[in-house]
Design an enzyme around this catalytic site. Structure first.
Site, PDB file in Angstrom:
ATOM      1  CE  LYS A   1       9.706  -4.964   6.077  1.00 25.56           C
ATOM      2  NZ  LYS A   1       8.940  -5.429   4.817  1.00 25.56           N
TER       3      LYS A   1
ATOM      4  CE1 TYR B   1       7.534  -2.324   5.664  1.00 29.20           C
ATOM      5  CE2 TYR B   1       6.095  -3.692   4.046  1.00 29.20           C
ATOM      6  CZ  TYR B   1       7.552  -2.929   4.284  1.00 29.20           C
ATOM      7  OH  TYR B   1       8.469  -2.453   3.330  1.00 29.20           O
TER       8      TYR B   1
END
Length: 301
Positions: free
Chosen positions: A164, A136
């Site tokens: 992400k 992320y």
């Protein structure tokens, strides 16, 4: 479970009862709505999932309940957001033990680690688990960026497979593709840039407002991938005022209000969060009500 990092993966909210316990009944209503809409996976324990407020036994119940609900149809991904490497390794171990089939992973929390420390952190967890990992990358909110040079090293670990992408820089998708081809899967992590990201080559979308509007979210993704851009654009333009509720410090409260409006959630949050109050509550409700009133027809996909 082997799976591809692609399509719409909801970062789902955690449902609570009025007594501040897990509301697994309403949680199952929402998860079933996500599955029926055609999502590609379920992500637990993110910011929307109020993970920092959850006890370990609650995380266990959430993973096990979700694994039962999806019944092998789609993967269950657990987020890791820890302050120490030791705790991150333990969280990965627990996620695998409880039945998760993938991990989403933030850099160390609170401490702004150096590039070297950040890579060491990710690599230590990657080496401790067989689960595939999505990094992320959100330097806007978490102040640590995973650069392309850092990914060059991290991708030597076979189970680091996806990112992400939440840098808010749409051109980063092209840079990733140019450098790594399909070795690093890309999922947009910003609701208000999702369609643009997929158009530029992202494989999917880790979505927030999907929690309340799963069919519309999946439709945008699938229409873009099918080249039906005008149809996707019409839904996306309708969706934008709602999507903007996700890029807000009170995104959890906002999205839970939207879930109430569409009948697949409750407003209950866990302290220190509180339901929205006053003019801000009125503003958010007016956006949601207008979105529900003008909800578009979904074309045949």
């Amino acid at each position: 479970m082997q799976f591809e990092w692609e399509g719409v993966m909801p970062a789902v909210t955690t449902k609570f009862t009025n007594e501040d316990t897990l509301d697994l009944e309403m949680f199952s209503v929402n998860i079933k709505a996500q599955i029926d809409a055609g999502v590609s996976g379920i992500i637990l324990g993110g910011t929307l999932g109020e993970a920092s407020t959850l006890e370990e036994d609650e995380k266990k119940k959430l993973i096990e309940s979700t694994v039962d609900l999806v019944a092998g149809k789609i993967p269950v991904v657990m987020n890791i957001a820890e302050q120490t490497t030791k705790r991150a390794i333990k969280a990965a171990e627990n996620a695998e033990k409880y039945g998760a089939s993938g991990l989403m992973m933030l850099p160390p929390m609170r401490y702004n680690s150096t590039d070297y420390e950040t890579m060491a952190y990710f690599e230590a967890v990657a080496k401790s688990t067989s689960l595939p990992i999505m990094v992320y990358n959100n330097p806007v909110d978490y102040k640590i960026e995973v650069t392309l040079d850092m990914f060059e090293e991290l991708l030597k670990n076979d189970n680091i497979q996806a990112v992400k992408e939440s840098t808010r820089d749409i051109t980063n998708i092209t840079r990733i593709r140019n450098r790594f081809g399909n070795r690093l899967k890309i999922l947009s992590g910003v609701d208000t840039l999702a369609m643009e990201s997929i158009l530029m080559g992202a494989d999917g979308w880790v979505a927030g407002l999907v929690c309340a509007f799963p069919r519309e979210t999946v439709a945008i993704c699938e229409l873009v991938k099918a080249g039906r851009i005008a149809e996707a654009t019409a839904i996306y333009r309708w969706f934008m005022p709602l999507l903007e509720l996700d890029i807000n410090p009170q995104l959890v409260q906002n999205i839970k209000l939207a879930e109430v409006a569409t009948g697949i959630g409750t407003e209950n949050v866990r302290l220190p969060r509180l339901p929205l109050q006053g003019k801000e509550r009125d503003r958010v409700i007016s956006i949601i009500e207008e979105g529900v009133r003008t909800r578009p027809e979904i074309p045949v996909l």
